[in-house]
Design a protein around this motif. Structure first.
Motif, PDB file in Angstrom:
ATOM      1  N   PHE A  97      -6.702  -1.297  -4.418  1.00 48.46           N
ATOM      2  CA  PHE A  97      -8.149  -1.504  -4.407  1.00 48.46           C
ATOM      3  C   PHE A  97      -8.499  -2.940  -4.020  1.00 48.46           C
ATOM      4  O   PHE A  97      -7.643  -3.819  -3.964  1.00 48.46           O
ATOM      5  N   GLN A  98      -9.788  -3.134  -3.787  1.00 49.29           N
ATOM      6  CA  GLN A  98     -10.279  -4.391  -3.215  1.00 49.29           C
ATOM      7  C   GLN A  98     -10.122  -5.580  -4.151  1.00 49.29           C
ATOM      8  O   GLN A  98      -9.680  -6.636  -3.738  1.00 49.29           O
ATOM      9  N   ASP A  99     -10.483  -5.412  -5.417  1.00 52.00           N
ATOM     10  CA  ASP A  99     -10.507  -6.544  -6.350  1.00 52.00           C
ATOM     11  C   ASP A  99      -9.408  -6.375  -7.394  1.00 52.00           C
ATOM     12  O   ASP A  99      -9.479  -5.474  -8.239  1.00 52.00           O
ATOM     13  N   PRO A 100      -8.389  -7.236  -7.365  1.00 51.94           N
ATOM     14  CA  PRO A 100      -7.278  -7.072  -8.312  1.00 51.94           C
ATOM     15  C   PRO A 100      -7.687  -7.221  -9.772  1.00 51.94           C
ATOM     16  O   PRO A 100      -7.082  -6.620 -10.650  1.00 51.94           O
ATOM     17  N   MET A 101      -8.737  -7.984 -10.047  1.00 50.16           N
ATOM     18  CA  MET A 101      -9.131  -8.182 -11.451  1.00 50.16           C
ATOM     19  C   MET A 101      -9.726  -6.912 -12.064  1.00 50.16           C
ATOM     20  O   MET A 101      -9.636  -6.695 -13.263  1.00 50.16           O
ATOM     21  N   THR A 102     -10.352  -6.076 -11.235  1.00 47.12           N
ATOM     22  CA  THR A 102     -10.881  -4.821 -11.775  1.00 47.12           C
ATOM     23  C   THR A 102      -9.842  -3.706 -11.700  1.00 47.12           C
ATOM     24  O   THR A 102     -10.011  -2.653 -12.304  1.00 47.12           O
ATOM     25  N   SER A 103      -8.754  -3.941 -10.960  1.00 50.65           N
ATOM     26  CA  SER A 103      -7.691  -2.934 -10.862  1.00 50.65           C
ATOM     27  C   SER A 103      -6.685  -3.052 -11.995  1.00 50.65           C
ATOM     28  O   SER A 103      -6.022  -2.077 -12.354  1.00 50.65           O
ATOM     29  N   LEU A 104      -6.549  -4.265 -12.536  1.00 51.47           N
ATOM     30  CA  LEU A 104      -5.553  -4.509 -13.586  1.00 51.47           C
ATOM     31  C   LEU A 104      -6.203  -4.482 -14.964  1.00 51.47           C
ATOM     32  O   LEU A 104      -7.352  -4.899 -15.127  1.00 51.47           O
ATOM     33  N   ASN A 105      -5.458  -4.016 -15.956  1.00 51.80           N
ATOM     34  CA  ASN A 105      -5.918  -4.014 -17.344  1.00 51.80           C
ATOM     35  C   ASN A 105      -5.654  -5.402 -17.933  1.00 51.80           C
ATOM     36  O   ASN A 105      -4.500  -5.807 -18.060  1.00 51.80           O
ATOM     37  N   PRO A 106      -6.714  -6.157 -18.289  1.00 51.76           N
ATOM     38  CA  PRO A 106      -6.511  -7.533 -18.763  1.00 51.76           C
ATOM     39  C   PRO A 106      -5.792  -7.628 -20.106  1.00 51.76           C
ATOM     40  O   PRO A 106      -5.286  -8.683 -20.470  1.00 51.76           O
ATOM     41  N   THR A 107      -5.717  -6.512 -20.841  1.00 54.33           N
ATOM     42  CA  THR A 107      -5.098  -6.541 -22.175  1.00 54.33           C
ATOM     43  C   THR A 107      -3.625  -6.123 -22.158  1.00 54.33           C
ATOM     44  O   THR A 107      -2.976  -6.131 -23.193  1.00 54.33           O
ATOM     45  N   MET A 108      -3.115  -5.740 -20.981  1.00 52.60           N
ATOM     46  CA  MET A 108      -1.725  -5.291 -20.876  1.00 52.60           C
ATOM     47  C   MET A 108      -0.912  -6.245 -20.004  1.00 52.60           C
ATOM     48  O   MET A 108      -1.403  -6.739 -19.000  1.00 52.60           O
ATOM     49  N   LYS A 109       0.317  -6.486 -20.410  1.00 51.11           N
ATOM     50  CA  LYS A 109       1.218  -7.278 -19.580  1.00 51.11           C
ATOM     51  C   LYS A 109       1.458  -6.547 -18.262  1.00 51.11           C
ATOM     52  O   LYS A 109       1.498  -5.314 -18.218  1.00 51.11           O
TER      53      LYS A 109
END
Length: 348
Positions: A97-109
């Protein structure tokens, strides 16, 4: 070449308070094994909707595939149940997807996020999955992969986060990889690195890529073939050389003309006049006609068919009809062609 994916006469609508938006209108294309197909066009042309339909990620509450087929390995994806699709999504067909920050779960390693699809689809033990995840992190160019495996997304730079997203998408060696403007959120230097990485990875894992972009400069670097979308339709398709050497649709001329040219001083940046069509009320004729300075009366009355230019090159414009007047492409398009020829065509 063997086809790995076929999209046939796809029609998709969204049901809104204002009415039915006919977002995709008769889209048809093939994807071959090992190739990169770029889909280009302005925002709202239907690029992302088409590829999300392939992944079956459109919202069920208001979207409807009204007609058409998406054939993958002799199965029509549009007819599969959610459970059947879950076996394909992430394993055989993956998406960046376009934006990695919205693709990744910020609470998981990040390591755990890469391991998830490996454990689910490849049935490996957690120890084996971890080993595989670290190998993938190394493959996408993340240094100190063993240490980075245990870090969170916020501990990575934008470019490194996008590499993690690519690692997740590649975790199960997918047969089809869909990249939805994967470099838009990155600066130019990192963008070039990510594009180079994707070309290298494609050779290593022999996957087919659908690359969504609005940047024709990116297309020249990564694509084998290009499909140009406008108003929910594909209006031109051909090899990357054909699209740059010999574009035929006035919309493609507009896209090429709007590319900044660093070799020309004091050049005014071209913009295609007008706005895209309102797909609540699709036009009767050619959707691009109101913005097309070369439009004829028939463009307002009837949609053009796909005219064949070569075995690989087709365009939907009445200008290709034998009775149409001869129209020369704009000077900016001719200049781009000369530049492309000087650079030796598609960059390797």
């Amino acid at each position: 070449m063997d086809k790995i994916l076929e999209v046939k006469d796809l029609n998709i609508s969204f049901h809104t308070f204002a009415g039915e938006v006919q977002a995709i209108r008769g889209v048809k294309f093939d994807l071959y094994k090992g190739e990169t197909l770029a889909i280009v066009g302005e925002s709202g042309s239907g690029k992302s909707v088409t590829t999300k339909a392939i992944m079956r990620l459109l919202p069920e509450s208001n979207s409807e595939i009204k007609n058409g087929e998406i054939i993958f390995e002799n199965k029509d994806i549009t007819k599969l149940s959610n459970k059947e699709m879950q076996k394909i999504r992430g394993k055989d067909i993956s998406m960046i997807f376009q934006d990695p920050m919205t693709s990744l779960n910020p609470t998981m390693k990040v390591g755990k996020q890469i391991i998830e699809p490996i454990v689910k689809h490849q049935k490996l033990s957690k120890a084996s999955a971890k080993e595989r995840a670290i190998d993938i992190l190394k493959l996408v160019g993340i240094p100190n992969a063993e240490e980075r495996f245990n870090q969170y997304p916020h501990q990575f730079s934008g470019g490194m986060r996008q590499r993690v997203v690519i690692a997740i998408a590649l975790a199960c060696n997918p047969k089809v990889l869909i990249a939805d403007e994967p470099t838009t959120a990155l600066d130019v230097t990192i963008q070039a690195q990510i594009l180079e990485l994707m070309k290298e990875l494609q050779k290593k894992i022999d996957t087919s890529i659908i690359f969504i972009t609005h940047d024709l400069g990116v297309v020249a670097n990564v694509a084998d073939r290009v499909a140009v979308m406008y108003g929910g339709k594909i209006v031109e398709v051909g090899t990357v050389d054909e699209l740059f050497y010999n574009p035929q649709h006035p919309y493609t001329w507009g896209l090429i003309s709007s590319m900044p040219d660093l070799d020309v001083e004091d050049e005014e940046l071209y913009a295609i006049p007008g706005t895209p069509p309102n797909l609540l009320h699709p036009p009767k004729g050619d959707a691009f006609a109101p913005r097309n300075e070369y439009a004829m009366q028939i463009d307002l009355e009837e949609q053009p068919p796909m005219f064949k230019i070569s075995d690989t090159h087709y365009a939907a414009t009445w200008l290709l009809h034998p009775d149409a007047p001869k129209v020369e492409p704009p000077e900016a398009v001719k200049r781009r062609k000369r530049q492309f020829l000087e650079e030796g065509g598609k960059q390797s």
